[in-house]
Design a protein around this motif. Structure first.
Motif, PDB file in Angstrom:
ATOM      1  N   GLU A 135       2.267  12.506  -6.549  1.00  0.00           N
ATOM      2  CA  GLU A 135       2.706  12.679  -5.159  1.00  0.00           C
ATOM      3  C   GLU A 135       4.163  13.131  -5.105  1.00  0.00           C
ATOM      4  OE1 GLU A 135       1.327  12.646  -2.264  1.00  0.00           O
ATOM      5  OE2 GLU A 135      -0.586  11.619  -2.519  1.00  0.00           O
TER       6      GLU A 135
ATOM      7  N   ASN B 234       5.766  16.796  -3.843  1.00  0.00           N
ATOM      8  CA  ASN B 234       6.906  17.012  -2.946  1.00  0.00           C
ATOM      9  C   ASN B 234       7.926  17.965  -3.570  1.00  0.00           C
ATOM     10  OD1 ASN B 234       5.805  15.303  -1.067  1.00  0.00           O
ATOM     11  ND2 ASN B 234       7.132  13.561  -1.540  1.00  0.00           N
TER      12      ASN B 234
ATOM     13  N   SER C  58       2.461  19.217   0.927  1.00  0.00           N
ATOM     14  CA  SER C  58       2.805  18.107   1.820  1.00  0.00           C
ATOM     15  C   SER C  58       1.909  18.155   3.040  1.00  0.00           C
ATOM     16  CB  SER C  58       4.264  18.225   2.253  1.00  0.00           C
ATOM     17  OG  SER C  58       5.102  17.894   1.184  1.00  0.00           O
TER      18      SER C  58
ATOM     19  N   GLY D 239       2.698  10.427   1.451  1.00  0.00           N
ATOM     20  CA  GLY D 239       2.594  10.482  -0.008  1.00  0.00           C
ATOM     21  C   GLY D 239       3.764   9.867  -0.761  1.00  0.00           C
ATOM     22  N   GLY D 240       4.967  10.313  -0.460  1.00  0.00           N
ATOM     23  CA  GLY D 240       6.138   9.835  -1.184  1.00  0.00           C
ATOM     24  C   GLY D 240       6.304   8.329  -1.052  1.00  0.00           C
TER      25      GLY D 240
ATOM     26  N   LYS E 215      -4.867  11.492  -1.651  1.00  0.00           N
ATOM     27  CA  LYS E 215      -5.175  12.713  -2.404  1.00  0.00           C
ATOM     28  C   LYS E 215      -6.033  12.446  -3.647  1.00  0.00           C
ATOM     29  CE  LYS E 215      -1.463  15.482  -0.494  1.00  0.00           C
ATOM     30  NZ  LYS E 215      -0.104  14.925  -0.474  1.00  0.00           N
TER      31      LYS E 215
HETATM   32 MG   LIG Z   1       4.212  14.392  -0.132  1.00  0.00          MG
END
Ligand SMILES: [Mg+2]
Ligand SMILES: Nc1ncnc2c1ncn2[C@@H]1O[C@H](COP(=O)(O)OP(=O)(O)OP(=O)(O)O)[C@@H](O)[C@H]1O
Ligand SMILES: Nc1ncnc2c1ncn2[C@@H]1O[C@H](COP(=O)(O)OP(=O)(O)OP(=O)(O)O)[C@@H](O)[C@H]1O
Ligand SMILES: [Mg+2]
Lengths: 580, 580
Positions: free
Chosen positions: B131, B135, B224, B229-230, B516
């Motif tokens: 992830e 990014n 993204s 995610g991050g 994901k």
């Molecule tokens: Mg992301």
């Protein structure tokens, strides 16, 4: 203590650092009466004692110069700004900038959308409905009388008046509990800490209750875990909800509505996103509803006389769901009967009762889950999940001729009960039941086999898995070392290993994902042979003899006693026997 | 406009309804100077003009009477209370109660914990690291020069000084973008609407960029999507992060820390949970750090001279992860090489270059992903993902003798490219590559086969699936009608159908789950034959002839040209040939 001010009530301010030199802290500059750049610059000059012939620039923290043209665009209440000698001057010292990072309301509104994913062609909607049934099972677990859980669907494909209600006669919620219901991720484990001085929540959040190891199949009814299930499910199914609830001791009904529409309105009007109102009103009082909400009004009239209850009303139902719910009624009811099989039928499951297809009179733990679908202009269809006879568990149970029970203890506290069932070969075919769910995983591999060669279970894993008594639908456990066919051909024909189905029931010491679709650590932990002990169970007693020996003995007996293969040799022709 | 007041600044108030009769709105009662029940009751009496000989009770909305003993426990700022004749009186009219339902900070802190679940024995940690690489890929996509993405791990099993850094030379973030980074669920699609007047975010959130259909394998670097995610990854890996970033036009570096510890502190002190500070400071300035943070200091000293960058520093690394990262270094690097195979090697993948095992000099799109592990007291281990030669995609590509490319268009905008590869039978064995990931799904079924009978692919599905060029690891597509073995035995031996592997690449018009890990709708939509058209692709051109005919022709040719079966008959004995 809660935040009671909305954004509109606060005063307009910015925070300004004089960073021409030095490391002074920022000053709070009131924007009251400031409507343009000139007044703003004057106020800054005055506040920081800057003489009128001193050159300086005001910039954002991203070094955009604030000036006449862009003042409106660049300066917003709460922003941090610099006073500098010139725009690209170095900062002589760090400058802190206030930020807010409230989760976006999509945290609630989209919580479900990507979480209920389809595995192997199954529509995940039944698994979302299950989250609401989970909550009702938990809420009714202390009921003395019947535990009634009703799914009531009003489906109208042509308009937006559809609604799905989940109605239970459980313990209900106080207004504080209803408030907590809406707080995303406020699980029962942390709920207590919110208001340490009050113990109103005590009986609700009971993380410290010792696991009652004696509950068979871990049918504890204690299925609330993460503090997300209801919200995820509701926003997967529709766009909003009206929660109506009454706890036993309350004279009043508590009502809270949350909707995507309302969130959008608040965002547009720059109101506080996560603030709202619970309406406390007399039982049965529907005066706040419009004339077009007859279905809700009817439900409210049912409140009268109920000691405690929770009515979850989901609105803005996704049209795809409406179509599916109407046209695959049997399919998704069968899914629900599968998910809650052991809650509906008790620890032994839906065994043939000797009463034919009639269900026994007294349900296990008083649980009654019913589904009713009200399609405009049609007669309603009603079904009790206990009356469904073609869910997979029923098929497994009723086609089995013998079973092998076992138990695994993982690291002391993780309890897994298990059963293996033997589905014999009879005369000319396997009796292993075929999955009735169209497109389900189990069907998929079968294409590789020519019909007549198809092994009983096919390539399917042996075990379906239940967590606290409820199915976790996307996790299967392939097999264990002690029950798989040996590498070297043994005395038992290989096909026999393919004639077993199995179920695992775990307690909540195993982790599941927040959508309750998959186990996180079940397989890894069960395979950790150092910390896991398997034992055969006979009449509730753990056996000392090694499980693999016991298993192979059981399998051999099943084969010898139940498999019946008829082979016709020397075929001469077909003879009709008209006398039969 | 942001909320700038913390809870501490607000005044203490309660909202009181006189519901002895009537339907009057509530009044706001200031609690300033009120420290006990008597003063409170007096203030109520005064405010509502209740004469001193009138009997009344003050209750919570849950009908607990407020009295001397419980005043402290029952009355909190922001609460709603009733004045009633007696405690169990009916409400003559509804009463609204303010509630706040801010998502609990576990929304961030636990966002990852249950989301990265293990499928088939795989450790999900590489998917969390991915992830962050996603990014960085997105952030570097406009770089003119090299796109450098570096994972730098400082692992110290004995203490809590471990840290994982993801370092890229991408476009960085303004302080507003860094603020937005922290907002859970603020996806690029809605980010624009936050500050409609400013277009600072324009190039960042580009939902309206038309899909560039000509990007092969959908390698758009635009990964993204959800705005989670991050954060999920960081809190799966550790307990907090320091984000350090600088966009090109900024002179200053922006730094934001978020940690579980800090959330807990704020909760304890009843401070606003989602408020914090971004620190803006000169490039290379590490004066805010303690002497025990040498590794961070070193990283800060690297800032000097970088035009723009983002450094993600994850701390509080889960000890299980540290162990795994140290002891299975090759395994998880191989996983990453597999996930980003086509980003690292380009659309054709890691084909044999004719240079032996040496990689070609110029990377695809300038992407360089490197991993370095710094184990206290040991020499660092460094690897570029491009140098890994034993990831599954490389194995598939290098063991294939021929391939069959195709394309599917789903409902006009959903683009799926695909490839099938043939792995022939050579002399005495299948060349279909075996999964090198221990315990991975593909290995599991194999137990059912005696070694010599094992079909090439086993029971595995044919296709692995990439979304916007990056692997979605838990979704496989079994096969399609046009490439599965026919029900009736045809001219091509059945085994040949088992010698193909395949890859699908989709654009972002297909939905994936927020972690994901799985596709939501890929299989369902691909199987919807009414809206999906498959075509063979030759030299980039779609072929008119029906794909199933083309496929079977290709397979037959593969079999005839490449399968080589050698059978030794009339064995007489082993002969040694010492002259060789
Ligand atoms: Mg992301
Ligand atoms: N039908 C109900 N009756 C009574 N209380 C309910 C009911 N439904 C929900 N609640 C309360 O609301 C809380 C939140 O429900 P929600 O389903 O969102 O999360 P959860 O059940 O706590 O956890 P999970 O994520 O495992 O579902 C529950 O813990 C429970 O206290
Ligand atoms: N390395 C980076 N460089 C520049 N910007 C970044 C970087 N990492 C994150 N961002 C910014 O922060 C935002 C949030 O990142 P995050 O990974 O949490 O969600 P996302 O990437 O938007 O969506 P997804 O849930 O699909 O990952 C990104 O959209 C991007 O604007
Ligand atoms: Mg729940």
């Amino acid at each position: 203590r809660r935040a009671t001010k909305t954004l509109d009530e606060e005063d307009s301010v910015v925070f300004v650092y004089d960073r021409r030199k030095g490391s002074e802290p920022e000053r709070r500059i009131d924007l009251g009466g400031v409507f343009n750049y000139q007044t703003f610059r004057d106020r800054i000059r005055q506040e920081f004692n800057i003489s009128s012939n001193t050159h300086f620039v005001i910039t954002t923290t991203n070094r955009k110069e604030v000036n006449d043209d862009e003042y409106e665009d660049l300066v917003d209440s709460g922003d941090t700004l610099y006073i500098l000698n010139h725009i690209s001057q170095n900062l002589p010292a760090p400058a802190k900038e206030r930020v807010e990072f409230l989760p976006h309301y999509d945290t609630l509104v989209k919580s479900g959308i990507y979480e209920y994913y389809a595995s192997a062609g199954q529509n995940p909607l039944p698994f979302a409905l299950a989250e609401l049934i989970d909550n009702s099972l938990t809420a009714t677990s202390d009921n003395l009388g019947p535990r009634s859980i009703e799914l009531r669907l009003f489906l109208d494909e042509s308009g937006d008046k559809s609604m799905i209600c989940v109605i239970d006669n459980g313990k209900g919620m106080t207004s504080r509990q209803l408030n907590n219901w809406a707080i995303y991720r406020l699980s029962k484990f942390i709920r207590k800490e919110k208001k340490p001085k009050q113990n109103e929540d005590d009986e609700d959040g009971r993380p410290n209750t010792p696991t009652n190891e004696s509950v068979p199949r871990s049918l504890t009814s204690d299925i609330s875990y993460f503090g997300v299930g209801g919200k995820q499910a509701i926003f997967f199914i529709g766009q909003g909800t009206r929660m109506i609830t009454k706890p036993k001791d309350s004279r009043d009904v508590h009502e809270l509505t949350i909707s995507k529409e309302e969130f959008e309105r608040r965002e547009k009007n720059r109101e506080a996103i996560y603030s709202g109102f619970i309406s406390n009103r007399p039982v049965g009082d529907a005066r706040h509803l419009g004339s077009d909400e007859q279905n809700v009004k009817n439900l409210i009239s049912e409140e009268v006389g109920k000691e405690s209850f929770t009515h979850v009303i989901i609105t803005g139902i996704n049209p795809d769901h409406i179509h599916y719910l109407k046209h695959d009624f049997n399919g998704w009811c069968r899914q629900l009967a599968h998910i809650y099989h052991y809650y509906i039928h008790g620890p032994r499951g839906n065994e043939a009762s000797g009463l034919g297809n009639k269900r026994p009179m007294s349900p296990f733990k008083n649980i009654d889950i019913t589904v009713g679908i009200y399609d405009r202009g049609k007669t309603p269809r009603l079904i009790s999940l206990r009356d469904i006879m073609d869910d997979m568990q029923t098929k497994y149970i009723r086609s089995a001729v013998d079973s092998f029970e076992f138990r695994a203890v993982v690291e002391g506290t993780g309890i897994v009960e298990g059963i293996l069932r033997y589905h014999p070969f009879l005369y000319d075919k396997e009796t292993f039941p075929i999955d009735s769910i169209p497109g389900a995983e189990s069907d998929m591999d079968d294409g590789e086999y020519y019909k007549e060669d198809r092994p009983a279970r096919g390539n399917r894993p042996i075990f379906e898995c239940y967590w606290s008594g409820r199915l976790i639908p996307y996790t299967y456990v392939e097999n264990f070392d002690w029950c798989s066919s040996p590498k070297k051909r043994g005395p038992i024909p290989t096909e026999c290993y393919n004639r077993i189905s199995g179920v695992l029931w775990t307690n909540d010491k195993f982790e599941v994902s927040t959508n309750k679709l998959t186990f996180i650590d079940l397989e890894v932990r069960l395979r950790d042979i150092k910390n896991t002990i398997f034992q055969k169970i006979v009449l509730g007693q753990a056996q000392r003899v090694k499980i693999d020996r016991q298993f192979h003995e059981w399998l051999r007996e099943c084969h010898e006693n139940y498999d019946k293969q008829v082979k016709f040799c020397g075929f001469e022709g077909t003879i009709s026997r008209p006398e039969l």
